[in-house]
Design an enzyme around this catalytic site. Structure first.
Site, short mmCIF file in Angstrom:
data_model
loop_
_atom_site.label_atom_id
_atom_site.label_comp_id
_atom_site.label_asym_id
_atom_site.label_seq_id
_atom_site.Cartn_x
_atom_site.Cartn_y
_atom_site.Cartn_z
N GLU A 195 48.13 16.28 -33.85
CA GLU A 195 48.10 17.74 -33.92
C GLU A 195 49.49 18.20 -34.34
OE1 GLU A 195 44.97 19.41 -30.63
OE2 GLU A 195 46.79 18.54 -29.81
N SER A 207 52.37 17.37 -24.44
CA SER A 207 50.91 17.46 -24.40
C SER A 207 50.45 18.88 -24.08
CB SER A 207 50.35 16.47 -23.39
OG SER A 207 51.07 16.51 -22.20
N HIS A 265 51.79 16.09 -31.85
CA HIS A 265 51.10 15.59 -30.66
C HIS A 265 50.24 14.39 -31.03
CE1 HIS A 265 48.07 16.27 -27.21
NE2 HIS A 265 49.06 15.49 -26.82
N ASN A 304 43.58 18.81 -25.83
CA ASN A 304 43.72 18.78 -24.36
C ASN A 304 43.06 19.97 -23.68
OD1 ASN A 304 44.95 16.34 -24.30
ND2 ASN A 304 47.04 17.13 -24.19
N1 3HC Z 1 48.19 0.16 -27.47
C1 3HC Z 1 48.07 -0.30 -28.73
N2 3HC Z 1 46.91 -0.76 -29.22
C2 3HC Z 1 45.85 -0.81 -28.40
C3 3HC Z 1 45.92 -0.38 -27.07
C4 3HC Z 1 47.14 0.11 -26.60
N3 3HC Z 1 47.30 0.57 -25.35
N4 3HC Z 1 44.69 -0.55 -26.50
C5 3HC Z 1 43.91 -1.07 -27.43
N5 3HC Z 1 44.61 -1.24 -28.58
C6 3HC Z 1 44.10 -1.76 -29.84
C7 3HC Z 1 43.66 -3.21 -29.70
O1 3HC Z 1 44.74 -4.08 -29.91
C8 3HC Z 1 42.62 -3.30 -30.79
O2 3HC Z 1 43.30 -3.47 -32.02
P1 3HC Z 1 42.62 -4.29 -33.22
O3 3HC Z 1 41.39 -3.52 -33.64
O4 3HC Z 1 43.67 -4.30 -34.28
O5 3HC Z 1 42.29 -5.63 -32.67
C9 3HC Z 1 41.97 -1.92 -30.79
O6 3HC Z 1 42.91 -1.05 -30.17
C10 3HC Z 1 40.67 -1.89 -30.03
O7 3HC Z 1 40.96 -2.32 -28.70
P2 3HC Z 1 39.95 -3.15 -27.78
O8 3HC Z 1 39.04 -3.94 -28.67
O9 3HC Z 1 40.75 -3.87 -26.76
O10 3HC Z 1 39.17 -2.06 -26.97
P3 3HC Z 1 38.24 -0.89 -27.42
O11 3HC Z 1 37.52 -1.16 -28.69
O12 3HC Z 1 37.48 -0.56 -26.22
O13 3HC Z 1 39.27 0.30 -27.72
C11 3HC Z 1 40.49 2.19 -27.06
C12 3HC Z 1 40.21 0.72 -26.80
C13 3HC Z 1 41.10 2.36 -28.46
C14 3HC Z 1 41.50 2.64 -26.02
C15 3HC Z 1 39.13 3.00 -26.97
O14 3HC Z 1 38.51 2.74 -25.74
C16 3HC Z 1 39.31 4.48 -27.13
O15 3HC Z 1 39.40 5.01 -28.23
N6 3HC Z 1 39.35 5.20 -25.98
C17 3HC Z 1 39.55 6.66 -25.98
C18 3HC Z 1 41.01 6.94 -26.09
C19 3HC Z 1 41.28 8.41 -26.12
O16 3HC Z 1 40.42 9.27 -26.00
N7 3HC Z 1 42.58 8.73 -26.25
C20 3HC Z 1 43.04 10.11 -26.24
C21 3HC Z 1 43.54 10.46 -24.88
S1 3HC Z 1 44.16 12.11 -24.81
C22 3HC Z 1 45.75 11.97 -25.24
O17 3HC Z 1 46.31 10.90 -25.48
C23 3HC Z 1 46.53 13.25 -25.32
C24 3HC Z 1 47.62 13.29 -24.31
O18 3HC Z 1 48.37 14.46 -24.52
C25 3HC Z 1 47.10 13.31 -22.90
#
Ligand code: 3HC
Length: 283
Positions: A152, A119, A140, A190
Site C-alpha cells: 500500500e 501498519s 506498507h 488492516n
Molecule cells: N518469510 C519468508 N518466506 C516465507 C515465510 C516467511 N515467514 N513463510 C512462508 N514463506 C515462503 C515459503 O518459503 C514458500 O516459498 P516458496 O514458494 O518459494 O517455496 C512460500 O512462502 C509458501 O510457504 P509454505 O509452502 O511454507 O506455506 P503456505 O503455502 O501455507 O504459505 C503463507 C504460507 C504465505 C504465510 C500463506 O499461508 C499466506 O499467504 N497466509 C496469509 C498471510 C497474510 O494474510 N498476510 C498478511 C497479514 S496482514 C499484514 O501483514 C499487515 C500488517 O500491517 C499487520
C-alpha cells in the site's frame, strides 16, 4: 529518481523481510537496527530462507550468496546517510517513530525519501516530524514481505506526486503490486482485516468453536490461506492489538473495540510466533 541503495530502519520480521525482497530484486540494502542482536537475528533469518530456496532448487547457491551480500548490516544509524530511499520498519510506537524521523531528517540529504512501513499510524502525522513533508510516504508491506504481493502506497496530506511515483517504481522493482491509498486509520487492508481477526477472537472467547475449528472453517468456507487466529499469531498479537486500538480511537466506533481475550493474551506475553506462543504453540 533512480534508487540504487535503500536503507531500512528496523531488522525485525518486517524489516529483514523487506530487505530480503529488495536484495532479491538486485537492490543494495543498508539494514540498520540499534539492537545488534536483533540485527544478527534478522540477517540469520534471511540466510535461512535463502538456504531453503536453494534446497528447493529455486535459487542457485551463487545467487543466494549474491542476495545476502547485497544486505549490509549497520548498527549505526549514520550508515543510512548514503541511501536514496529509506523505509522505516521499527516498533509501532508513535513517540519512538518521532525520534527516528527527526534523526533521519537531520541526517539524510533533503532529496532522500523517507517511507514508513507503519501498519496504522497516520502518515500525515509522521511527515510532520520532518521538514520534508512532501518527501514522506507510507510503504506498507505485508507479512511475510518476500511472499506477499501487495504494497500500500499511503499518501499523507502533503506527500508529493514525485514521492508517490518513486515509491511505486521501487515497489514494482521489488516485484510488488503497488496500490495508492489515502491516509486513513488502518489504510485499506488492516481496516478490513483486523475487525475480522478481532471477531474471530470474540468467537473463541464466547465458545462458538475451538480455535482449530474457527481457523479451519475460514480456510474451507472462505478460502483463506490460513485461519484468522493463525494469521493473528503470524502478524503478532501485540501488533493486532495496536492496530485495533488505533482504529477504535481514531474512528471512534465501538465496532473496533479490541476483544478482551486479545488484550489478556498480550498482557500475558503470548504474542504469537515471535514469542513462541500465541493461540498456538511454536517451537
Ligand atoms: N518469510 C519468508 N518466506 C516465507 C515465510 C516467511 N515467514 N513463510 C512462508 N514463506 C515462503 C515459503 O518459503 C514458500 O516459498 P516458496 O514458494 O518459494 O517455496 C512460500 O512462502 C509458501 O510457504 P509454505 O509452502 O511454507 O506455506 P503456505 O503455502 O501455507 O504459505 C503463507 C504460507 C504465505 C504465510 C500463506 O499461508 C499466506 O499467504 N497466509 C496469509 C498471510 C497474510 O494474510 N498476510 C498478511 C497479514 S496482514 C499484514 O501483514 C499487515 C500488517 O500491517 C499487520
Amino acid at each position: 529518481m533512480t534508487v540504487t541503495t535503500i536503507g531500512i530502519a528496523g531488522a525485525g520480521i518486517m524489516g529483514h523481510g523487506i530487505a530480503q525482497a529488495a536484495a532479491t530484486a538486485g537492490i543494495d540494502v543498508v539494514l540498520h537496527d540499534i539492537d545488534e542482536r536483533l540485527l544478527r537475528k534478522g540477517i540469520d533469518a534471511v540466510e535461512k530462507r535463502l538456504r531453503g530456496s536453494v534446497e528447493k532448487g529455486k535459487l542457485s547457491g551463487e545467487e543466494a550468496r549474491r542476495v545476502l551480500e547485497r544486505i549490509a548490516p549497520a548498527p549505526q544509524i549514520t550508515a543510512l546517510e548514503k541511501a536514496d530511499f529509506i523505509i522505516e520498519a521499527i516498533v509501532e510506537d508513535v513517540n519512538v517513530k518521532k525520534r527516528l524521523f527527526e534523526e533521519l531528517d537531520g541526517l539524510c540529504p533533503h532529496a532522500t525519501i523517507l517511507a514508513s512501513n507503519t501498519s496504522s499510524i497516520s502518515i500525515t502525522k509522521i511527515a510532520a516530524f520532518t521538514k520534508r513533508r512532501d518527501r514522506v510516504i507510507g510503504m506498507h508491506f505485508f507479512n511475510p514481505p518476500p511472499v506477499m504481493q501487495l504494497v500500500e502506497a499511503v499518501c499523507g496530506l502533503e506527500t508529493g506526486e514525485e514521492t508517490l511515483a518513486a515509491a511505486i517504481t521501487l515497489g514494482e522493482k521489488m516485484g510488488k503490486k503497488v496500490i495508492r491509498i489515502n491516509d486513513s486509520p488502518g489504510f485499506a487492508v488492516n481496516r478490513i482485516l483486523l475487525p475480522m481477526i478481532n471477531e474471530a477472537v470474540f468467537a473463541l472467547m464466547e465458545g462458538v468453536a475451538s480455535k482449530e475449528a474457527i481457523d479451519r472453517s475460514m480456510q474451507l468456507g472462505a478460502n483463506h490461506p490460513m485461519g484468522p487466529l493463525a494469521l493473528a499469531d503470524l502478524i503478532g498479537l501485540d501488533t493486532c492489538l495496536a492496530i485495533l486500538e488505533v482504529l477504535h480511537r481514531e474512528l471512534g466506533d465501538s465496532k473496533y473495540r479490541p476483544c478482551p481475550l486479545l488484550r489478556k493474551m498480550v498482557d500475558g506475553g503470548r504474542l504469537g510466533r515471535k514469542s513462541g506462543r500465541g493461540f498456538y504453540e511454536y517451537c
